[in-house]
Design a protein around this motif. Structure first.
Motif, PDB file in Angstrom:
ATOM      1  N   GLN A   1     -10.334   7.207  20.082  1.00 32.79           N
ATOM      2  CA  GLN A   1     -10.823   6.725  19.299  1.00 32.79           C
ATOM      3  C   GLN A   1     -12.188   6.900  20.676  1.00 32.79           C
ATOM      4  OE1 GLN A   1     -11.479   7.178  16.143  1.00 32.79           O
ATOM      5  NE2 GLN A   1      -8.682   6.984  15.830  1.00 32.79           N
ATOM      6  N   GLN A   2     -12.592   7.437  21.322  1.00 30.38           N
ATOM      7  CA  GLN A   2     -13.400   6.869  22.187  1.00 30.38           C
ATOM      8  C   GLN A   2     -14.597   7.492  21.794  1.00 30.38           C
ATOM      9  OE1 GLN A   2     -13.588   6.461  25.390  1.00 30.38           O
ATOM     10  NE2 GLN A   2     -15.655   7.018  26.150  1.00 30.38           N
ATOM     11  N   ILE A   3     -14.268   8.279  20.771  1.00 29.07           N
ATOM     12  CA  ILE A   3     -15.580   8.921  20.817  1.00 29.07           C
ATOM     13  C   ILE A   3     -16.837   7.838  19.960  1.00 29.07           C
ATOM     14  CG2 ILE A   3     -15.136   9.895  18.454  1.00 29.07           C
ATOM     15  CD1 ILE A   3     -16.984  11.785  18.570  1.00 29.07           C
ATOM     16  N   ALA A   4     -15.584   7.002  19.049  1.00 24.30           N
ATOM     17  CA  ALA A   4     -16.580   5.711  18.993  1.00 24.30           C
ATOM     18  C   ALA A   4     -17.816   5.269  19.816  1.00 24.30           C
ATOM     19  CB  ALA A   4     -15.770   4.624  18.262  1.00 24.30           C
ATOM     20  N   LEU A   5     -17.061   4.989  20.745  1.00 27.37           N
ATOM     21  CA  LEU A   5     -17.625   4.147  22.167  1.00 27.37           C
ATOM     22  C   LEU A   5     -19.164   5.277  22.033  1.00 27.37           C
ATOM     23  CD1 LEU A   5     -15.109   3.087  24.387  1.00 27.37           C
ATOM     24  CD2 LEU A   5     -16.214   1.734  22.432  1.00 27.37           C
TER      25      LEU A   5
ATOM     26  N   GLY B   1      -8.395  -4.023  15.170  1.00 30.03           N
ATOM     27  CA  GLY B   1      -9.796  -3.945  16.191  1.00 30.03           C
ATOM     28  C   GLY B   1      -9.311  -2.579  15.840  1.00 30.03           C
ATOM     29  N   TYR B   2      -8.064  -1.510  16.142  1.00 28.56           N
ATOM     30  CA  TYR B   2      -8.487  -0.219  16.740  1.00 28.56           C
ATOM     31  C   TYR B   2      -8.156   0.856  15.169  1.00 28.56           C
ATOM     32  CZ  TYR B   2      -6.513   4.923  16.260  1.00 28.56           C
ATOM     33  OH  TYR B   2      -6.713   5.422  16.247  1.00 28.56           O
ATOM     34  N   SER B   3      -8.038  -0.188  14.021  1.00 28.08           N
ATOM     35  CA  SER B   3      -9.175   0.749  12.563  1.00 28.08           C
ATOM     36  C   SER B   3     -10.385   0.290  12.373  1.00 28.08           C
ATOM     37  CB  SER B   3      -7.935  -0.082  11.546  1.00 28.08           C
ATOM     38  OG  SER B   3      -6.479  -0.275  11.677  1.00 28.08           O
ATOM     39  N   GLN B   4     -10.806  -0.484  13.627  1.00 23.99           N
ATOM     40  CA  GLN B   4     -12.288  -1.110  13.470  1.00 23.99           C
ATOM     41  C   GLN B   4     -12.821   0.470  14.588  1.00 23.99           C
ATOM     42  OE1 GLN B   4     -14.114  -4.845  13.663  1.00 23.99           O
ATOM     43  NE2 GLN B   4     -11.920  -5.514  14.276  1.00 23.99           N
ATOM     44  N   TRP B   5     -12.071   0.414  15.442  1.00 27.04           N
ATOM     45  CA  TRP B   5     -12.609   1.493  16.186  1.00 27.04           C
ATOM     46  C   TRP B   5     -12.226   3.056  15.800  1.00 27.04           C
ATOM     47  CZ3 TRP B   5     -16.217   0.561  19.315  1.00 27.04           C
ATOM     48  CH2 TRP B   5     -15.788  -0.681  20.856  1.00 27.04           C
ATOM     49  N   ALA B   6     -11.309   3.486  14.831  1.00 33.15           N
ATOM     50  CA  ALA B   6     -10.998   5.092  13.783  1.00 33.15           C
ATOM     51  C   ALA B   6     -12.085   4.315  13.010  1.00 33.15           C
ATOM     52  CB  ALA B   6      -9.718   4.358  13.256  1.00 33.15           C
ATOM     53  N   LEU B   7     -12.798   3.495  12.242  1.00 31.74           N
ATOM     54  CA  LEU B   7     -13.828   3.942  11.062  1.00 31.74           C
ATOM     55  C   LEU B   7     -15.507   3.997  12.301  1.00 31.74           C
ATOM     56  CD1 LEU B   7     -15.600   3.313   8.259  1.00 31.74           C
ATOM     57  CD2 LEU B   7     -15.661   0.751   9.360  1.00 31.74           C
ATOM     58  N   LEU B   8     -15.316   3.404  13.070  1.00 34.16           N
ATOM     59  CA  LEU B   8     -17.257   3.654  13.762  1.00 34.16           C
ATOM     60  C   LEU B   8     -16.776   4.881  14.487  1.00 34.16           C
ATOM     61  CD1 LEU B   8     -16.791   0.004  15.334  1.00 34.16           C
ATOM     62  CD2 LEU B   8     -18.196   0.667  13.846  1.00 34.16           C
TER      63      LEU B   8
ATOM     64  N   SER C   1       0.820  -1.492   0.163  1.00 25.29           N
ATOM     65  CA  SER C   1       0.078   0.078  -0.073  1.00 25.29           C
ATOM     66  C   SER C   1       1.088   1.413  -0.148  1.00 25.29           C
ATOM     67  CB  SER C   1      -1.071  -0.243   1.071  1.00 25.29           C
ATOM     68  OG  SER C   1      -1.671  -1.345   1.065  1.00 25.29           O
ATOM     69  N   GLU C   2       0.798   2.144  -0.260  1.00 26.38           N
ATOM     70  CA  GLU C   2       1.296   3.643  -1.002  1.00 26.38           C
ATOM     71  C   GLU C   2       1.111   4.697   0.219  1.00 26.38           C
ATOM     72  OE1 GLU C   2       0.851   3.251  -5.670  1.00 26.38           O
ATOM     73  OE2 GLU C   2      -0.404   5.208  -4.818  1.00 26.38           O
ATOM     74  N   GLY C   3       1.849   5.023   0.267  1.00 19.86           N
ATOM     75  CA  GLY C   3       1.474   6.228   1.014  1.00 19.86           C
ATOM     76  C   GLY C   3       3.003   5.677   2.170  1.00 19.86           C
ATOM     77  N   ASP C   4       3.252   6.179   3.442  1.00 25.33           N
ATOM     78  CA  ASP C   4       3.873   6.168   4.490  1.00 25.33           C
ATOM     79  C   ASP C   4       2.670   6.221   5.729  1.00 25.33           C
ATOM     80  OD1 ASP C   4       6.013   7.648   3.398  1.00 25.33           O
ATOM     81  OD2 ASP C   4       5.681   9.667   4.019  1.00 25.33           O
ATOM     82  N   PHE C   5       3.283   4.418   6.806  1.00 24.62           N
ATOM     83  CA  PHE C   5       2.845   4.489   7.607  1.00 24.62           C
ATOM     84  C   PHE C   5       3.688   5.667   9.233  1.00 24.62           C
ATOM     85  CE2 PHE C   5       2.617   1.785  11.447  1.00 24.62           C
ATOM     86  CZ  PHE C   5       2.437   1.498  11.388  1.00 24.62           C
ATOM     87  N   ASN C   6       1.636   6.444   9.547  1.00 29.01           N
ATOM     88  CA  ASN C   6       2.239   7.129  10.889  1.00 29.01           C
ATOM     89  C   ASN C   6       0.914   6.194  11.478  1.00 29.01           C
ATOM     90  OD1 ASN C   6       2.623   8.892  12.474  1.00 29.01           O
ATOM     91  ND2 ASN C   6       1.905  10.755  11.222  1.00 29.01           N
ATOM     92  N   PRO C   7       1.597   5.089  12.778  1.00 36.67           N
ATOM     93  CA  PRO C   7       0.663   4.385  13.485  1.00 36.67           C
ATOM     94  C   PRO C   7      -0.884   5.583  13.932  1.00 36.67           C
ATOM     95  CG  PRO C   7       2.904   4.563  14.646  1.00 36.67           C
ATOM     96  CD  PRO C   7       2.371   5.537  13.021  1.00 36.67           C
ATOM     97  N   ALA C   8      -2.253   4.859  13.780  1.00 40.09           N
ATOM     98  CA  ALA C   8      -3.394   5.739  14.678  1.00 40.09           C
ATOM     99  C   ALA C   8      -4.088   7.099  13.285  1.00 40.09           C
ATOM    100  CB  ALA C   8      -2.857   5.658  15.742  1.00 40.09           C
ATOM    101  N   VAL C   9      -3.027   7.204  12.695  1.00 41.48           N
ATOM    102  CA  VAL C   9      -3.333   9.288  12.271  1.00 41.48           C
ATOM    103  C   VAL C   9      -4.329   8.557  11.166  1.00 41.48           C
ATOM    104  CG1 VAL C   9      -2.420  10.958  11.322  1.00 41.48           C
ATOM    105  CG2 VAL C   9      -0.974  10.233  13.168  1.00 41.48           C
ATOM    106  N   ASN C  10      -4.012   7.744   9.943  1.00 40.10           N
ATOM    107  CA  ASN C  10      -4.449   7.968   8.323  1.00 40.10           C
ATOM    108  C   ASN C  10      -5.894   6.762   8.818  1.00 40.10           C
ATOM    109  OD1 ASN C  10      -2.964   9.553   7.685  1.00 40.10           O
ATOM    110  ND2 ASN C  10      -1.769   7.858   7.232  1.00 40.10           N
ATOM    111  N   GLU C  11      -5.826   6.175   9.713  1.00 39.68           N
ATOM    112  CA  GLU C  11      -6.791   5.052   9.729  1.00 39.68           C
ATOM    113  C   GLU C  11      -8.456   5.569   9.566  1.00 39.68           C
ATOM    114  OE1 GLU C  11      -3.663   2.902  10.676  1.00 39.68           O
ATOM    115  OE2 GLU C  11      -4.211   4.683  11.216  1.00 39.68           O
TER     116      GLU C  11
END
Length: 560
Positions: A262-266, A144-151, A104-114
């Motif tokens: 991602q507390q707002i997801a909850l 799972g973190y990526s799921q919370w980011a979506l939610l 996948s293209e781009g730079d990996f920057n944890p928890a920022v782009n999900e």
């Protein structure tokens, strides 16, 4: 789409069969094809994914669509757990490599782009001819973190989620105790090696979470160096720049962390969710928070907690339950059929089905006593305090527990033999005592200097004098605290039956290294300074001011 669908080969079919038998799931319904696709993001880069499509008779529809975002590659092992096992049971699966990883293209920057990327993946899915109109999400740990980011902004067509051993709040994990959690360095070491699927298998395996005992000791040596940040920078060179951003932002309320929390997801999600954790998982506290928050809101949430570490809790021990959950909420062909909370009680070594978690049970108060005892009787007014010295240059070691790499239920008897630890221990119990919920400690505590941390652990000592951990907690203390007032500290939730003849132990120390960055005993930053001062900890015992409070569901024990 790009490329052409490829039918499953013999070797993949064999692995699928053997793996499914090991995990105890039902027989396959079909074979499947896989096809590499590219998914455009709003900023022009493309993510790479594998689309798995079940091969079904003409009159059968797929069971549903699962979306999985993964930063650990799409090779044979990880695709089995996250895609192929489901495709062979009739589900379509879109298995996407996270931005900046494995093609996948781009730079990996944890928890920022999900957050944005996951929404763009959904937008792209809706435009595909195979899109059925709804989908569910799946994946453990960072997946799972990526799921919370979506939610955080839940799509209306997302109908269910399976989230094992996952955090939703990066700041809370990194700095929530007041000390930096050093498994962020272990994980960053893994992620700094991301690339294609080629390379030595053992090298990649050695850096998987939970298996880092196979790697060299260079990272451990770097984490032991002072100043911590400079020592780690020397190890990482220019890799994993996010790790040092994490270290430089110790305030969890700093705007830096906003996109990573991602507390707002909850607060917003309202779909069936299956949460899975282990008593020795790295993210147990966050999973328990997720469950409590969602349950209080009336969300259809189910919880499984086993006697597991992070890798064990990722779905390896709960795949039949995951399949049943998907059958009810995605395929609409079955029922989950289990209680809201399914909890493993250690000590009893058995599962318990509960209507909710934690259960409403009475508490039992025990008092810390002279000569490092614990009992039901309050110490006298003139009971002498207990003390120890924590030396940052020779920190109290982390032994088992909720560590990413070397966690679990282990023999922690060594704590009872160290001079920098107080190990308050009861007499043998006359009957079983079942502790279920959140134990807490009231501690009349002071330190000199005031810059100090506390590590507390509840353990069980068996009839042979061997101690094993049950639960613990870590807290960096406010140097401006009023030391005349007792501290009130909650341990992590647990469910454990102390059998008759065993003893209760409360470990009190000033650190747990290398799980947490040590307190240096000065006002200087613990990650950038190399100046250390030993800290004398004193625990007052007079008139029972220091207490261990246990939530108990079965209390016939006599503790003298």
């Amino acid at each position: 789409m790009s490329n052409q669908p490829v039918k499953r080969g013999y070797s993949a079919a064999t692995l699928d069969y053997v793996g499914a038998r090991y995990l105890g799931v039902a027989e396959e319904k079909c074979s499947y094809t896989s096809q590499e696709v590219r998914i455009p993001m709003r900023d022009g880069i493309n993510l790479v994914a594998d689309f798995y499509n079940p091969i079904l008779p003409n009159d059968q529809e797929p069971a549903g669509l699962l979306m999985v975002q993964c930063c650990y590659g799409r090779g044979s092992g990880i695709s089995f757990f996250n895609a192929r096992i489901f495709a062979a049971r009739g589900y379509r699966v879109l298995f996407v490599s996270t931005r900046g990883t494995y093609g996948s293209e781009g730079d990996f920057n944890p928890a920022v782009n999900e957050q944005n990327d996951s929404q763009d993946i959904v937008k792209w899915m809706r435009q595909q001819p195979w899109y059925p109109g709804t989908f569910a999400t799946l994946g453990c740990s960072y997946l799972g973190y990526s799921q919370w980011a979506l939610l955080r902004d839940p799509p209306e067509d997302c109908i269910a989620a399976v989230i094992p051993v996952a955090l939703h709040d990066q700041a809370w994990h990194a700095w929530g105790t007041g000390s930096f959690r050093l498994d962020r360095a272990t994980w960053s070491d893994l992620m700094s090696r991301i690339g294609d699927e080629s390379g030595n298998f053992l090298t990649r395996l050695a850096n998987l979470p939970g298996l880092s005992f196979l790697r060299s000791t260079e990272l451990d040596e770097a984490a032991a160096g002072l100043p911590l940040e400079a020592s780690l920078k020397n190890y990482f060179n220019d890799k994993a720049p996010w790790l040092f951003d994490y270290m430089d932002h110790p305030n969890v309320d700093d705007p830096y962390w906003a996109k990573r929390r991602q507390q707002i997801a909850l607060e917003k999600v309202n779909i069936p969710i299956l949460l899975i954790s282990g008593w020795y998982d790295t993210f147990t506290t966050q999973t328990m928070h997720q469950y409590k928050h969602l349950s209080d809101r009336g969300v259809n949430v189910s919880l499984i907690v086993g006697p597991w570490t992070h890798p064990q809790g990722s779905g390896l021990r709960s795949m039949p339950e995951i399949m049943d959950f998907l059958a009810e909420h995605v395929a609409k062909t079955g029922k989950y059929g289990r209680s809201k909370a399914r909890i493993f009680i250690t000590g009893a070594e058995d599962w318990s089905s509960l209507p909710d978690w934690p259960p409403q049970v009475p508490s039992r108060t025990l008092y810390l006593q002279t000569n490092t005892g614990i009992g039901s009787e309050q110490p006298a007014q003139d009971a002498a305090p207990s003390s120890f010295v924590f030396d940052p240059r020779n920190p109290t070691p982390s032994i088992g527990g909720n560590q990413m790499a070397t966690g679990g239920r282990v023999d922690d008897s060594a704590y009872g033999e160290r001079s920098d630890v107080l190990a308050f221990t009861s007499e043998p119990l006359s009957q079983d005592l079942e502790v279920i919920g959140v134990p807490s400690v009231q501690l009349s505590h002071s330190s000199d200097p005031p810059f100090a941390d506390l590590f507390l652990r509840l353990s069980e000592v068996n009839s042979k004098g061997v101690s094993h951990n049950i639960t613990d907690m870590y807290q960096g203390l406010d140097p401006n605290r009023d030391m005349s007032q007792p501290l009130k500290l909650n341990l992590q939730a647990c469910a454990h039956r102390f059998r008759a003849g065993t003893r209760i132990r409360l470990v009190v120390s000033g650190g747990s290294f290398p799980m947490y960055a040590r307190n240096l005993g000065t006002a200087e930053d613990r990650v950038s300074s190399d100046r250390t001062v030993p800290q004398k900890h004193t625990v007052s015992l007079a008139k029972g001011v220091s207490q261990l409070i246990l939530p108990v569901s079965h209390d016939g024990a006599s503790v003298v």
